[in-house]
Design a protein around this motif. Structure first.
Motif, mmCIF file in Angstrom:
data_model
loop_
_atom_site.group_PDB
_atom_site.id
_atom_site.type_symbol
_atom_site.label_atom_id
_atom_site.label_comp_id
_atom_site.label_asym_id
_atom_site.label_seq_id
_atom_site.Cartn_x
_atom_site.Cartn_y
_atom_site.Cartn_z
ATOM 1 N N ALA A 332 0.811 -1.226 0.000
ATOM 2 C CA ALA A 332 0.000 0.000 0.000
ATOM 3 C C ALA A 332 0.838 1.268 0.000
ATOM 4 O O ALA A 332 0.307 2.363 -0.175
ATOM 5 C CB ALA A 332 -0.928 0.001 1.210
ATOM 6 N N GLY A 333 2.146 1.135 0.184
ATOM 7 C CA GLY A 333 3.030 2.295 0.152
ATOM 8 C C GLY A 333 3.048 3.055 1.459
ATOM 9 O O GLY A 333 2.317 2.761 2.405
ATOM 10 N N GLY A 334 3.917 4.060 1.511
ATOM 11 C CA GLY A 334 4.085 4.843 2.728
ATOM 12 C C GLY A 334 3.243 6.095 2.729
ATOM 13 O O GLY A 334 2.706 6.528 1.697
ATOM 14 N N LEU A 335 3.119 6.699 3.904
ATOM 15 C CA LEU A 335 2.355 7.922 4.096
ATOM 16 C C LEU A 335 3.273 9.038 4.581
ATOM 17 O O LEU A 335 4.301 8.776 5.212
ATOM 18 C CB LEU A 335 1.247 7.711 5.135
ATOM 19 N N GLU A 341 -1.645 11.581 10.126
ATOM 20 C CA GLU A 341 -2.485 12.281 11.083
ATOM 21 C C GLU A 341 -3.935 12.317 10.604
ATOM 22 O O GLU A 341 -4.872 12.266 11.412
ATOM 23 C CB GLU A 341 -1.974 13.714 11.300
ATOM 24 N N GLU A 342 -4.146 12.401 9.291
ATOM 25 C CA GLU A 342 -5.503 12.473 8.740
ATOM 26 C C GLU A 342 -6.215 11.127 8.808
ATOM 27 O O GLU A 342 -7.351 11.030 9.254
ATOM 28 C CB GLU A 342 -5.451 12.952 7.286
ATOM 29 N N ASN A 343 -5.551 10.053 8.340
ATOM 30 C CA ASN A 343 -6.204 8.744 8.245
ATOM 31 C C ASN A 343 -5.156 7.673 8.006
ATOM 32 O O ASN A 343 -4.577 7.604 6.926
ATOM 33 C CB ASN A 343 -7.228 8.750 7.096
ATOM 34 N N ILE A 344 -4.934 6.808 8.996
ATOM 35 C CA ILE A 344 -3.896 5.775 8.845
ATOM 36 C C ILE A 344 -4.324 4.681 7.880
ATOM 37 O O ILE A 344 -3.499 3.894 7.428
ATOM 38 C CB ILE A 344 -3.535 5.142 10.202
ATOM 39 N N GLY A 345 -5.600 4.625 7.553
ATOM 40 C CA GLY A 345 -6.098 3.551 6.687
ATOM 41 C C GLY A 345 -6.084 3.867 5.215
ATOM 42 O O GLY A 345 -6.620 3.101 4.409
ATOM 43 N N GLN A 346 -5.454 4.955 4.797
ATOM 44 C CA GLN A 346 -5.451 5.317 3.387
ATOM 45 C C GLN A 346 -4.228 4.782 2.666
ATOM 46 O O GLN A 346 -3.240 4.388 3.274
ATOM 47 C CB GLN A 346 -5.517 6.833 3.227
ATOM 48 N N SER A 347 -4.293 4.775 1.347
ATOM 49 C CA SER A 347 -3.183 4.353 0.493
ATOM 50 C C SER A 347 -3.235 5.138 -0.802
ATOM 51 O O SER A 347 -4.316 5.353 -1.368
ATOM 52 C CB SER A 347 -3.286 2.857 0.188
ATOM 53 N N ASN A 348 -2.089 5.592 -1.262
ATOM 54 C CA ASN A 348 -2.034 6.261 -2.566
ATOM 55 C C ASN A 348 -1.190 5.462 -3.553
ATOM 56 O O ASN A 348 -0.640 5.997 -4.498
ATOM 57 C CB ASN A 348 -1.487 7.686 -2.426
ATOM 58 N N GLY A 399 9.994 19.571 -9.898
ATOM 59 C CA GLY A 399 10.642 20.527 -9.025
ATOM 60 C C GLY A 399 11.117 19.906 -7.733
ATOM 61 O O GLY A 399 10.677 18.850 -7.342
ATOM 62 N N LEU A 400 12.025 20.585 -7.058
ATOM 63 C CA LEU A 400 12.668 20.026 -5.874
ATOM 64 C C LEU A 400 11.685 19.749 -4.756
ATOM 65 O O LEU A 400 11.851 18.828 -3.980
ATOM 66 C CB LEU A 400 13.759 20.998 -5.397
ATOM 67 N N ASN A 401 10.612 20.553 -4.656
ATOM 68 C CA ASN A 401 9.689 20.407 -3.537
ATOM 69 C C ASN A 401 8.614 19.360 -3.773
ATOM 70 O O ASN A 401 7.745 19.172 -2.937
ATOM 71 C CB ASN A 401 9.020 21.753 -3.233
ATOM 72 N N GLU A 402 8.648 18.703 -4.915
ATOM 73 C CA GLU A 402 7.651 17.651 -5.175
ATOM 74 C C GLU A 402 7.909 16.468 -4.250
ATOM 75 O O GLU A 402 9.013 15.959 -4.169
ATOM 76 C CB GLU A 402 7.750 17.191 -6.635
ATOM 77 N N ASN A 403 6.898 16.058 -3.536
ATOM 78 C CA ASN A 403 7.045 14.933 -2.603
ATOM 79 C C ASN A 403 6.909 13.627 -3.371
ATOM 80 O O ASN A 403 5.892 13.396 -4.022
ATOM 81 C CB ASN A 403 5.973 15.008 -1.517
ATOM 82 N N PRO A 404 7.925 12.739 -3.319
ATOM 83 C CA PRO A 404 7.854 11.488 -4.081
ATOM 84 C C PRO A 404 6.696 10.603 -3.650
ATOM 85 O O PRO A 404 6.209 9.796 -4.429
ATOM 86 C CB PRO A 404 9.199 10.821 -3.801
ATOM 87 N N ILE A 405 6.253 10.745 -2.417
ATOM 88 C CA ILE A 405 5.138 9.928 -1.960
ATOM 89 C C ILE A 405 3.861 10.312 -2.699
ATOM 90 O O ILE A 405 3.012 9.484 -2.999
ATOM 91 C CB ILE A 405 4.943 10.091 -0.448
ATOM 92 N N LEU A 406 3.716 11.599 -3.036
ATOM 93 C CA LEU A 406 2.499 12.068 -3.693
ATOM 94 C C LEU A 406 2.588 12.008 -5.203
ATOM 95 O O LEU A 406 1.612 12.266 -5.892
ATOM 96 C CB LEU A 406 2.203 13.512 -3.257
ATOM 97 N N SER A 407 3.752 11.666 -5.766
ATOM 98 C CA SER A 407 3.937 11.694 -7.210
ATOM 99 C C SER A 407 3.103 10.647 -7.923
ATOM 100 O O SER A 407 2.936 10.704 -9.131
ATOM 101 C CB SER A 407 5.418 11.484 -7.560
ATOM 102 N N PRO A 803 8.745 -1.047 1.470
ATOM 103 C CA PRO A 803 7.442 -0.967 0.798
ATOM 104 C C PRO A 803 6.845 0.429 0.811
ATOM 105 O O PRO A 803 5.640 0.576 0.719
ATOM 106 C CB PRO A 803 6.596 -1.932 1.618
ATOM 107 N N GLY A 804 7.637 1.454 0.957
ATOM 108 C CA GLY A 804 7.182 2.839 1.036
ATOM 109 C C GLY A 804 7.357 3.562 -0.279
ATOM 110 O O GLY A 804 6.936 3.035 -1.295
ATOM 111 N N PRO A 805 7.986 4.736 -0.270
ATOM 112 C CA PRO A 805 8.622 5.350 0.899
ATOM 113 C C PRO A 805 7.608 6.045 1.798
ATOM 114 O O PRO A 805 6.520 6.381 1.362
ATOM 115 C CB PRO A 805 9.575 6.357 0.260
ATOM 116 N N GLY A 806 8.015 6.226 3.069
ATOM 117 C CA GLY A 806 7.162 6.918 4.007
ATOM 118 C C GLY A 806 6.810 6.078 5.210
ATOM 119 O O GLY A 806 7.382 5.006 5.458
ATOM 120 N N ILE A 807 5.844 6.564 5.970
ATOM 121 C CA ILE A 807 5.383 5.892 7.178
ATOM 122 C C ILE A 807 4.582 4.648 6.789
ATOM 123 O O ILE A 807 3.666 4.707 5.967
ATOM 124 C CB ILE A 807 4.511 6.835 8.020
#
Length: 823
Positions: A332-335, A341-348, A399-407, A803-807
């Protein structure tokens, strides 16, 4: 001391004139005269233990006392306990009576724990020496918990100071560490099954993608610190999974267990075992599937095992084992911290998959030359692969500020994904052989023991990375893409070779005092041969070039490790122990390869070195109290880890020298001990506490010196209340871990939305409450429980890659129910 000088000294000592002592032998039979080869024989208070041979005979050499209590146990028979007085050589035969009634489970468990379930390994077992070492044994028979899902928090609740990654994947992988060691895939322990290696590559890639099901195990042995002398060089020590033995009294017996749980969890464990004449066997099949608690978290696992034994004679036996595991899991990937904080049950993530194929084989030959000398030869091998496909995100898509988790959200106008996925494939083909010779001899009228062994290990592994499809399915095909469009390409070979010779000797100077020196010689050759591509950007983050990099490295080294253990036992209920051992962790091919354009390897990276010290008190007072309280210190030099450079690239390098020290205590109190051993009630309180401090004493990296070492919660507490009445058993377990850092910079949470969020930061303190019950009725057993009763939101891991990156959030409240049938 040179190895040659050490060997000569030991040979001289063995040749010394021995002195006669008391010895005891005899035969174990049932009321009909049948020889019980399954019997276990124990001399209470002296920690002397043996198994009867194929003809029911047992033998003890050099019994230090003339009067003692002999205890004999065999499955399906009443326990026999006799006080014996001997002078010189003596024979004592024992006849066991079959159980006329089915005893309550709480009584059977109490018998087993009282007699044989020592919390430490015996000083000598088979062809291994454990005197003077900190050892712990997890007895699966005494665990009331979620065994079907390999719940590590419950299974290892009595092992002090372990840090556990809780991934909520029904225990497909074990992730444990301790004393500052990264828990990821238990890679800092030497992981074994019935005494032979099961990790991907012991030196080149010591990660364990396969974990035996707890339902198939009789015990888990954990040896810290000085285990390096017999089982390798690692800082963590040894984890050895011991499977159940074949049923010695039947030609055919069956156990089947079916479990249903939260999130569509279903598992089945079915085993067959038996003994016929000189043949015996144990085999099982284990199936698991479920969805976990997050979207995109489906998994399915199939695991089969077969063990066949042949007893040539009472002195000689041979055993063969084959293990196969295949599982497929969607990840499910990392958060980010914000998402958690919003919802631990989500996955992107819906495109990340992981697959493992694991084939292990082993052939073990054992021979007893005499009542004093045992020999074993184990030949083992692995033919396996692990495959991963997914999208981790390029930090520079816009751009540098793009978060890889949200890409992952980046799609084209048609709704299709814009980016190819990464495919990483690792193939592991290795084999090895380990020979051990242990002999007992008399010195100064006391029994001593000498062990010498050698190990050869050869590995030919490979790792390939390339472009995968843009689809969402579990397709591990590497496409023939233009590297300009997809430069994350690498192709490596990892030929590794290891030769080791080790020796230990127990010198008993009195009934109370023994000293165990040890030595290990290692030849290690770790190689990396291959190429990868990297991207270069200008200051505006525009791609300016793609570079093909040759990366051929060879690390060739020879060294000697020394260790010393001491035990002093002034009373039957207390033993003082201490040991010091050098440790060494060689650079793995995961440390020296490059598979990502944002992951840089320091060309000067080198091996880790250090030593471990343990000092403590342990013992058992009557049947009321079992304890092990000690302090330790780990000096960890040239510790390898990851740091971020000024362009958000991960750099794998030697961070610096660290020291880790603390207190570890374990106390098991039998509250109802005053009622006697025949009570139908059980009430035990267990306290497991580790208090650990750490500091980077020296570092060439900016902002590291003086920081705490990562993966170390200062306070690690597990308390358990075990209770029972007749065939009803239960447990309530509370777990608390304080804050811990995940990188050497001791960075706190980052809510900026940049490349660091989710990947860098602390793991906040968390606590968990677990509740379990079991009830046995004749051939049936029902188990049920609730994990994370209070439904706390927490996580134990920040992943930098798969299995992330992330939490990686841990599971909320879950339920399980298991029904067992035994024939």
């Amino acid at each position: 001391m040179r190895l040659k000088e050490f060997s000569c000294a030991v040979i001289l000592l063995i040749s010394c004139f021995g002195f006669a002592q008391n010895s005891l032998s005899g035969k174990i039979t049932d009321a009909d005269g049948k020889e019980l080869s399954s019997a276990e024989v124990y001399i209470k208070g002296l920690e002397m233990y043996t198994n009867a041979d194929i003809n029911g005979n047992y033998f003890f050499e050099n019994v230090s006392e003339e009067s003692f209590t002999l205890i004999v146990f065999a499955y399906g028979y009443k326990v026999e306990e006799k006080t014996i007085t001997i002078n010189g050589e003596a024979t004592f035969n024992v006849t066991l009576k079959e159980l006329a009634e089915e005893l309550p489970e709480v009584v059977v468990t109490a018998h087993r724990e009282k007699i044989f379930a020592l919390k430490q390994l015996r000083k000598v077992e088979g062809t291994a020496i454990y005197a003077g070492k900190k050892s712990e044994v997890v007895l699966l028979e005494g665990i009331t918990g979620n065994l079907a899902a390999n719940n590590a928090r419950q299974i290892y609740s009595q092992v002090v100071g372990l840090n556990i990654y809780d991934n909520g994947d029904a225990g497909l992988q074990l992730n444990i560490g301790g004393r500052g060691l990264d828990p990821n895939r238990t890679s800092n322990f030497n992981t074994r099954q019935n005494g032979y290696d099961i990790s991907a590559d012991v030196l080149g890639y010591p990660e364990s993608y396969y974990t035996p099901p707890a339902e198939a195990l009789s015990e888990i042995q954990i040896v810290r610190g000085a285990a390096s002398l017999q089982y390798g060089t690692q800082f963590g020590g040894l984890v050895n999974f011991k499977f159940k033995k074949p049923n010695p009294n039947k030609g055919f017996s069956l156990i089947t267990r079916n479990t249903l749980g939260s999130n569509n969890l279903y598992t089945n464990y079915t085993s067959l075992s038996g003994t016929k004449d000189k043949w015996s066997y144990f085999t099982y099949f284990n199936y698991k599937k479920g969805d976990s608690f997050r979207p995109n978290s489906w998994f399915e696992s199939k695991n089969a095992f077969a063990n066949v034994n042949y007893q040539f004679s009472e002195k000689t036996s041979i055993r063969t084992e084959v293990t196969y595991l295949r599982y497929l899991a969607q990840q499910a990937g990392g958060l980010t911290d914000t998402m958690f904080e919003e919802n631990i049950g989500q996955s992107n993530r819906e495109r990340n998959w992981f697959q493992v194929d694991w084939l292990l084989y082993n052939l073990k030959f054992e021979h007893r030359f005499s009542k004093k000398t045992n020999f074993s030869l184990s030949v083992f091998g692995l033919d396996a692969s692990r495959k991963a496909v997914g999208f981790r995100g390029d930090p520079f898509p816009s751009g540098l500020n793009e978060n890889p988790i949200l890409s992952e959200d980046l799609m084209d106008s048609s709704g299709a994904y814009s980016f190819n996925r990464d495919v990483l494939i690792g193939d592991f083909k290795n084999w090895g052989a380990e020979a051990r010779l242990l002999t007992r001899y008399n010195l100064f009228k006391k029994q001593s023991a000498f062990l010498i062994g050698a190990k050869y290990y050869n590995a030919n592994n490979a790792g390939v990375q390339g472009a995968g499809t843009k689809n969402t399915d579990a397709d591990f095909t590497i496409l023939d893409e233009n590297v300009e469009d997809y430069p994350n390409v690498s192709d490596f070979k990892y030929p590794n070779n290891n030769v080791a010779v080790f020796a230990e000797n127990i010198f008993r100077f009195s009934d109370e005092l023994s000293v165990t020196p040890g030595v290990r010689f290692e030849h290690i050759k770790t190689e990396s041969k291959g190429k990868y591509f990297s991207k270069n950007y200008d200051n505006a983050n525009n791609l300016i070039s793609i570079v093909e990099n040759e990366d051929n490295r060879t690390f060739n080294r020879n060294f000697v490790l020394l260790g010393l253990g001491v035990t002093y036992k002034p009373k039957s209920f207390v033993e003082m122990y201490g040991n010091i051992s050098q440790n060494y962790r060689s650079v793995t091919f995961n440390d020296i390869r490059s598979v990502s354009p944002t992951f840089i390897i320091d060309p000067e990276i080198t091996d880790e070195k250090g030593f471990t010290i343990d000092v403590g008190l342990r013992g058992r007072y009557k049947n009321a109290l079992s304890y092990d309280i000690g302090v330790f210190n780990v000096n960890y030099n040239d510790r390898i880890g990851n740091v971020l450079d000024d362009r958000a690239n991960w750099v794998r390098t030697n961070i610096g020298d660290a020291t880790i020290y603390g207190l570890e205590s374990f106390i098991d109190y039998n509250i109802l001990s005053f009622l006697g051993s025949n009570t139908n009630y059980k009430l035990n309180f267990i306290s497991n506490l580790a208090y650990i401090k750490s500091e980077y004493k020296k570092s060439q990296k900016e902002g590291v010196q003086g920081n705490q070492v990562e993966f170390i919660p200062e306070l690690n507490l597990k308390t358990t209340l075990q209770f029972g009445y007749k065939n009803l058993l239960g447990s309530i377990q509370y777990t608390y871990l304080s804050d811990q850092y995940t990188d050497s910079s001791n960075a706190a949470k980052d809510f900026s939305g940049g490349v660091r969020e989710g990947i860098i930061g602390e793991i906040p303190a968390y606590d968990i409450l677990d509740f379990s019950l079991s009830y046995t009725y004749k051939k049936w057993k029902l188990e049920t429980g609730i994990n994370n009763v209070l439904d706390n939101s927490y996580f134990t891991r920040r992943a930098t890659g798969y299995p992330g990156p992330g939490i990686i959030p841990s599971a909320p409240r879950t339920f399980y129910t298991t029904l067992q049938f035994k024939l």
